[in-house]
Write an enzyme that holds these catalytic residues in place. Sequence first.
Site, PDB file in Angstrom:
ATOM      1  CG  ASP A 222      14.365  -8.109   0.098  1.00 24.35           C
ATOM      2  OD1 ASP A 222      14.804  -8.623   1.136  1.00 24.35           O
ATOM      3  OD2 ASP A 222      13.531  -7.181   0.089  1.00 24.35           O
ATOM      4  NE  ARG A 267      10.266  -2.778   1.501  1.00 23.09           N
ATOM      5  CZ  ARG A 267       9.639  -2.111   2.474  1.00 23.09           C
ATOM      6  NH1 ARG A 267       8.379  -1.728   2.294  1.00 23.09           N
ATOM      7  NH2 ARG A 267      10.243  -1.840   3.595  1.00 23.09           N
TER       8      ARG A 267
END
Length: 494
Positions: A222, A267
């Site tokens: 990420d 996320r």
Amino acid sequence: MASSEDGDSKMKIVHGAAGYILEDVPHFTDYIPDLPTYPNPLRSNPAYSVVKQYFVHMDDTVPQKVVVHKDGPRGVHFRRAGPRQKVYFKSDDVRACIVTCGGLCPGLNTVIREIVCGLSYMYGVNKVLGIDGGYRGFYSKNTVTLTPKVVNDIHKRGGTILGTSRGGHDTGKIVDSIQDRGINQVYIIGGDGTQRGASVIYEEVQRRGLKVVIAGIPKTIDNDIPVIDKSFGFDTAVEEAQRAINAAHVEAESVENGIGVVKLMGRYSGFIAMNATLASRDVDCCLIPESPFFLEGKCGLFEFIEKRLNENGHMVIVIAEGAGQDLFTEHLQDMNQKDASGNKQLQDVGLWISHSIKDHFARKNKMAITLKYIDPTYMIRAIPSNASDNVYCTLLAQSAVHGAMAGYTGFTSGLVNGRQTYIPFNRIIERQNQVVITDRMWARLLSSTNQPSFLNPKDVEETKKTESELSTQLLEDNNCNNFDEAHKAGNNAE
């Protein structure tokens, strides 16, 4: 220069002239006196004999920020990574181990390979173990012997040959296992949770007075680890995401009022979605966790979808997995389940928004749409790293090896402003790196997609205020905001 130690974080702080601050990493000599040193084996390595100034000067540091004002302080710096003239291990005495923790990410095997080959080819180390199955492998599973021959072509495979897991962190058992096995160099590859665990392991090793290096290599697909320029695997993820976006675009433009929805990783941080959108040019709308949006009403998502369909006859939406979680019903939000790493288990926003769009147009009965939903998450995580990430993994791994041999410990190897550095654990785990939606990069995306920001003026002002306060707080925490006081403190200490 004057050095000090931050009492709360136990971080070594060195003050210099003109507001210079070095956030240093621990070293064996901080807690083990009278350690012998040895000439670096690279001095006699023919591969490096032609390299000018191969050894890093002890005073070399890298600034965290490269954009400064002429009258401002020099700011925070980190120790530059690389080989030193002296090392604190004899090659035959080194017994190293490598562990991978958390989710999969392109490049894990490359990092493993380069640590093993770096130790062997550069320093003559031939005792390297692989810890099977993450942190719990230290005390519940067997080890794997790693040699250059064993790892020779593992970079061509996805995943990790060592296996991985979430959780399983038991500091006492892990350090006991390190002692019992005679391990004196531990290389830990993982994300912010894993690095947080590595920090605790380092503290216990220091408390016991062990001559054991704890070195971290940051891994998060990420790209949500702070301080560093980027994490390995990120470039590969953005590149692979193009295939999913292209497929969604082909599906959407092949039918009347076609909509392609692609869910990507992210996320809490929308870097993959943002960069994949900018790289693609086929995306009409990008939704990320950092930028709130709403569905119904004027200037909402549904209105924009209808407008874009009327203009182009099709559209593509990219959404990060953590976006729009606040829009789920209260019933779903009450399901605060967490995985073994302590991460909140998110609802499937891609599936939810696809159903929401379908229901909206069916209810309004304005136009018939055809929607295709693509979730390439596990396909992206499982592939080998691309050329760019392979090079980056090599730099990270070799830098970690050089630091360990030089006696540094309690650090993470990372790229800062294009230079390899050693960063204290507490800087890596203090917060998450997120997209700044009042920054130029997000503005570039809005210009590329021509999508609305989905923020009203009040939201924009609140966002700017929050980010300004965070920036100010970070400066205060780093002792950068008051040049005179920092310089005065350094002079008084001297």
